[in-house]
Design a protein around this motif. Structure first.
Motif, PDB file in Angstrom:
ATOM      1  N   VAL A 142       0.842  -1.207   0.000  1.00 15.24           N
ATOM      2  CA  VAL A 142       0.000   0.000   0.000  1.00 15.24           C
ATOM      3  C   VAL A 142       0.872   1.249   0.000  1.00 15.24           C
ATOM      4  CG1 VAL A 142      -1.691   1.343   1.306  1.00 15.24           C
ATOM      5  CG2 VAL A 142      -1.929  -1.123   1.153  1.00 15.24           C
ATOM      6  N   LEU A 143       1.906   1.231   0.824  1.00 19.71           N
ATOM      7  CA  LEU A 143       2.765   2.402   0.944  1.00 19.71           C
ATOM      8  C   LEU A 143       3.553   2.653  -0.339  1.00 19.71           C
ATOM      9  CD1 LEU A 143       3.859   1.783   4.614  1.00 19.71           C
ATOM     10  CD2 LEU A 143       2.581   3.763   3.789  1.00 19.71           C
ATOM     11  N   ILE A 144       4.006   1.581  -0.992  1.00 19.84           N
ATOM     12  CA  ILE A 144       4.677   1.771  -2.283  1.00 19.84           C
ATOM     13  C   ILE A 144       3.698   2.389  -3.282  1.00 19.84           C
ATOM     14  CG2 ILE A 144       5.621   0.575  -4.297  1.00 19.84           C
ATOM     15  CD1 ILE A 144       7.069  -1.307  -2.458  1.00 19.84           C
ATOM     16  N   ALA A 145       2.474   1.869  -3.306  1.00 19.21           N
ATOM     17  CA  ALA A 145       1.472   2.447  -4.206  1.00 19.21           C
ATOM     18  C   ALA A 145       1.299   3.933  -3.938  1.00 19.21           C
ATOM     19  CB  ALA A 145       0.138   1.714  -4.032  1.00 19.21           C
ATOM     20  N   ASN A 146       1.256   4.304  -2.675  1.00 21.33           N
ATOM     21  CA  ASN A 146       1.043   5.711  -2.335  1.00 21.33           C
ATOM     22  C   ASN A 146       2.238   6.589  -2.662  1.00 21.33           C
ATOM     23  OD1 ASN A 146      -1.641   5.772  -1.473  1.00 21.33           O
ATOM     24  ND2 ASN A 146      -1.111   4.928   0.517  1.00 21.33           N
ATOM     25  N   THR A 147       3.443   6.007  -2.696  1.00 24.03           N
ATOM     26  CA  THR A 147       4.589   6.821  -3.129  1.00 24.03           C
ATOM     27  C   THR A 147       4.383   7.259  -4.572  1.00 24.03           C
ATOM     28  OG1 THR A 147       5.934   4.921  -3.902  1.00 24.03           O
ATOM     29  CG2 THR A 147       6.182   5.599  -1.585  1.00 24.03           C
ATOM     30  N   TYR A 148       3.920   6.327  -5.402  1.00 21.54           N
ATOM     31  CA  TYR A 148       3.678   6.670  -6.807  1.00 21.54           C
ATOM     32  C   TYR A 148       2.500   7.632  -6.943  1.00 21.54           C
ATOM     33  CZ  TYR A 148       6.889   2.962  -8.326  1.00 21.54           C
ATOM     34  OH  TYR A 148       8.004   2.185  -8.547  1.00 21.54           O
ATOM     35  N   PHE A 149       1.447   7.409  -6.170  1.00 18.57           N
ATOM     36  CA  PHE A 149       0.277   8.284  -6.262  1.00 18.57           C
ATOM     37  C   PHE A 149       0.618   9.705  -5.817  1.00 18.57           C
ATOM     38  CE2 PHE A 149      -2.505   4.299  -5.410  1.00 18.57           C
ATOM     39  CZ  PHE A 149      -2.347   3.912  -6.733  1.00 18.57           C
ATOM     40  N   ASN A 150       1.428   9.818  -4.765  1.00 16.57           N
ATOM     41  CA  ASN A 150       1.827  11.154  -4.303  1.00 16.57           C
ATOM     42  C   ASN A 150       2.671  11.862  -5.348  1.00 16.57           C
ATOM     43  OD1 ASN A 150       0.486  10.565  -1.968  1.00 16.57           O
ATOM     44  ND2 ASN A 150       2.268  10.493  -0.652  1.00 16.57           N
ATOM     45  N   GLU A 151       3.538  11.117  -6.024  1.00 19.77           N
ATOM     46  CA  GLU A 151       4.324  11.728  -7.107  1.00 19.77           C
ATOM     47  C   GLU A 151       3.417  12.125  -8.268  1.00 19.77           C
ATOM     48  OE1 GLU A 151       8.705   9.633  -6.576  1.00 19.77           O
ATOM     49  OE2 GLU A 151       7.165   8.573  -7.718  1.00 19.77           O
ATOM     50  N   ALA A 152       2.397  11.320  -8.527  1.00 15.07           N
ATOM     51  CA  ALA A 152       1.460  11.647  -9.605  1.00 15.07           C
ATOM     52  C   ALA A 152       0.713  12.937  -9.306  1.00 15.07           C
ATOM     53  CB  ALA A 152       0.464  10.494  -9.803  1.00 15.07           C
ATOM     54  N   GLN A 153       0.378  13.149  -8.022  1.00 20.89           N
ATOM     55  CA  GLN A 153      -0.352  14.367  -7.636  1.00 20.89           C
ATOM     56  C   GLN A 153       0.454  15.627  -7.930  1.00 20.89           C
ATOM     57  OE1 GLN A 153      -3.394  14.521  -6.771  1.00 20.89           O
ATOM     58  NE2 GLN A 153      -3.986  12.525  -5.994  1.00 20.89           N
ATOM     59  N   GLU A 154       1.766  15.472  -8.009  1.00 19.17           N
ATOM     60  CA  GLU A 154       2.621  16.618  -8.334  1.00 19.17           C
ATOM     61  C   GLU A 154       2.674  16.876  -9.840  1.00 19.17           C
ATOM     62  OE1 GLU A 154       6.307  15.509  -6.576  1.00 19.17           O
ATOM     63  OE2 GLU A 154       5.551  15.590  -4.511  1.00 19.17           O
ATOM     64  N   ALA A 167       1.734   7.977 -15.860  1.00 19.92           N
ATOM     65  CA  ALA A 167       2.703   6.878 -15.767  1.00 19.92           C
ATOM     66  C   ALA A 167       2.944   6.485 -14.311  1.00 19.92           C
ATOM     67  CB  ALA A 167       4.018   7.289 -16.425  1.00 19.92           C
ATOM     68  N   LYS A 168       2.975   7.471 -13.421  1.00 20.33           N
ATOM     69  CA  LYS A 168       3.149   7.178 -11.998  1.00 20.33           C
ATOM     70  C   LYS A 168       1.962   6.393 -11.450  1.00 20.33           C
ATOM     71  CE  LYS A 168       7.150   9.115 -11.092  1.00 20.33           C
ATOM     72  NZ  LYS A 168       8.298   8.311 -10.602  1.00 20.33           N
ATOM     73  N   VAL A 169       0.765   6.783 -11.870  1.00 19.91           N
ATOM     74  CA  VAL A 169      -0.436   6.065 -11.427  1.00 19.91           C
ATOM     75  C   VAL A 169      -0.364   4.607 -11.884  1.00 19.91           C
ATOM     76  CG1 VAL A 169      -2.937   5.856 -11.694  1.00 19.91           C
ATOM     77  CG2 VAL A 169      -1.899   8.107 -11.351  1.00 19.91           C
ATOM     78  N   GLU A 170       0.059   4.399 -13.142  1.00 22.22           N
ATOM     79  CA  GLU A 170       0.153   3.032 -13.664  1.00 22.22           C
ATOM     80  C   GLU A 170       1.161   2.198 -12.893  1.00 22.22           C
ATOM     81  OE1 GLU A 170      -1.839   1.630 -15.761  1.00 22.22           O
ATOM     82  OE2 GLU A 170      -2.935   3.492 -16.090  1.00 22.22           O
ATOM     83  N   GLN A 171       2.200   2.841 -12.363  1.00 18.92           N
ATOM     84  CA  GLN A 171       3.179   2.114 -11.547  1.00 18.92           C
ATOM     85  C   GLN A 171       2.624   1.767 -10.171  1.00 18.92           C
ATOM     86  OE1 GLN A 171       6.376   5.181 -12.490  1.00 18.92           O
ATOM     87  NE2 GLN A 171       7.659   3.362 -12.320  1.00 18.92           N
ATOM     88  N   GLY A 172       1.756   2.634  -9.658  1.00 22.79           N
ATOM     89  CA  GLY A 172       1.239   2.418  -8.310  1.00 22.79           C
ATOM     90  C   GLY A 172       0.098   1.426  -8.230  1.00 22.79           C
ATOM     91  N   LEU A 173      -0.753   1.378  -9.245  1.00 22.57           N
ATOM     92  CA  LEU A 173      -1.967   0.550  -9.173  1.00 22.57           C
ATOM     93  C   LEU A 173      -1.689  -0.940  -8.954  1.00 22.57           C
ATOM     94  CD1 LEU A 173      -4.181   2.276 -11.893  1.00 22.57           C
ATOM     95  CD2 LEU A 173      -4.594   2.238  -9.419  1.00 22.57           C
ATOM     96  N   PRO A 174      -0.686  -1.544  -9.626  1.00 21.53           N
ATOM     97  CA  PRO A 174      -0.441  -2.978  -9.378  1.00 21.53           C
ATOM     98  C   PRO A 174      -0.054  -3.268  -7.931  1.00 21.53           C
ATOM     99  CG  PRO A 174       0.616  -2.283 -11.415  1.00 21.53           C
ATOM    100  CD  PRO A 174       0.164  -1.034 -10.723  1.00 21.53           C
TER     101      PRO A 174
END
Length: 413
Positions: A142-154, A167-174
């Motif tokens: 979950v935390l790895i997913a959120n690292t990507y989601f937080n980067e996507a928000q930027e 692209a960040k979202v696609e990395q986080g979803l799996p």
């Protein structure tokens, strides 16, 4: 019982002692280290921190670094200083003296500290170490997913994700999907926020996995907010949607309690009015007023028009039904079925929709959608699902039928 507990505690203490590394401090470091340890024992944590800063350079071998870091960790915990705690754990890991059983836990906490510091690359590295050692269950994923989601928000411009953000979202979803699978496999309940996060990120990033996240989330966390998000995004995706298609979306919004505010109720009432369904106009306004979503005088003009027209409209249904039975095509039966559906007479509507399909000459996808709605409202789950499954293609009408199917399965449960 007391003696058994005592034996258990002694056994656990012995296990911890056995797991702890045997430390041999270098001569130049030992004196200062003992002084720092005494300050920690006296709970003079500010003094201990100053002493540790003073003696750090005298630590020359792995044992020194490990012992130094273990004291620094106690200081960081008691001073509630995450930077010190992270520095201590990283030093213990780098020393090579940390017991193998403790390493995954240390990596997990360093990952959390890096996450809090918004150092997401470093956080992912440490969380992955914990995952590889099967530590932490679903949480590191979950935390790895959120690292990507937080980067996507930027990476948002004009309220939309840039390509880099997508692209960040696609990395986080799996990673989030993997977390859900791990949690389910453990037999523990999945936090609803995990589904909600996956749905919102996949939807706003227009991910190819958005339909999958829609089905998963609405089945497991079918909140009005989630239904509203999915159905409004479907409308946005098809700006040239027909009135009849939009009406069936709005009907699903009503069924899922995701209609909200004056705009939504006005949209539904106006759409039903334009396709000639006064009974449905009155019903949806009544629903909005009863729920408190709209005021008692909102849409009063439209309500009066619907009320006035209902008597004449209802009086014509018997003759319309008779004409439909003798018509060459199914179009009159479909139209009459629509009228009965608008009045909530679902069994009669279903009968006419079946007649329309039998006679032919109608939009079969539309009629099957509405047959499914009539059967769903009647409580015939199997019949509704069968009707929705007959809606073909890949366009908006198929998407509508699939979402109705999700609701039927969920509401039946």
């Amino acid at each position: 019982a007391a003696s058994a507990q005592s034996r258990k505690e002694k056994k656990e203490q012995q296990q911890e002692q056995n797991a702890a590394p045997k430390i041999s401090l270098s001569r130049g470091f030992q004196k200062g280290a003992v002084e720092a340890q005494e300050l920690v024992q006296k709970q003079d944590f500010a003094g201990a921190k100053a002493k540790l800063d003073e003696i750090q350079a005298s630590a020359t071998k792995p044992d020194d670094h490990y012992f130094f870091a273990s004291l620094l960790l106690q200081v960081g915990i008691n001073l509630k200083d995450e930077a010190l705690q992270r520095r201590a754990l990283e030093t213990m890991i780098e020393s090579g003296m940390t017991p193998a059983t403790e390493l995954p836990k240390f990596h997990y906490f360093v990952g959390q500290f890096a996450f809090n510091a918004k150092q997401y690359d470093q956080a992912r590295t440490h969380f992955q170490q914990a995952i590889d050692a099967n530590y932490g269950g679903a949480l590191p994923e979950v935390l790895i997913a959120n690292t990507y989601f937080n980067e996507a928000q930027e990476q948002i411009v004009n309220n939309q994700f840039t390509d880099a953000g997508k692209a960040k979202v696609e990395q986080g979803l799996p990673h989030l999907k993997r977390a859900i699978e791990l949690q389910e496999a453990s037999g523990e309940a999945v936090d609803a926020s995990w589904y909600n996060k996956g749905l919102s990120m996949a939807t706003f990033a227009k991910s190819p996995s958005a339909p999958e996240w829609t089905k998963i989330t609405l089945a497991k966390s079918g909140t009005p907010d989630n239904w509203r998000l999915v159905l409004r995004m479907l409308q946005d995706e098809y700006p040239n949607i027909s009135r009849d298609e939009n009406l069936d979306i709005l009907r699903l919004m009503a069924a899922t309690k995701s209609l909200q505010n004056d705009y939504s109720y006005n949209e539904y009432a106006e759409t039903a009015n334009r396709v000639g369904l006064p009974g449905e106009v009155k019903a949806i306004i009544d629903q909005g007023r009863a729920s408190g979503e709209i005021s008692a005088n909102f849409l009063s003009d439209l309500y009066q028009i619907a009320n006035t027209g209902m008597a004449q409209d209802k009086a014509s249904l018997a003759s319309s039904e008779k004409s439909a039975a003798g018509a060459a095509t199914g179009r009159p039966a479909a139209n009459t079925g629509n009228a009965f559906l608008g009045y909530g007479e679902n069994a009669k509507a279903a009968q006419l929709y079946r007649l329309a399909l039998e006679k032919g000459g109608v939009d079969a996808d539309e009629v099957n959608t509405r047959l499914g709605i009539a059967l769903a409202r009647s409580g015939d789950k199997a019949g509704a699902i069968e009707a929705f499954s007959k809606v073909s293609g890949t366009g908006v009408r198929k998407r509508i039928a699939d979402l109705w199917t999700v609701w039927v399965n969920n509401s039946a449960a």
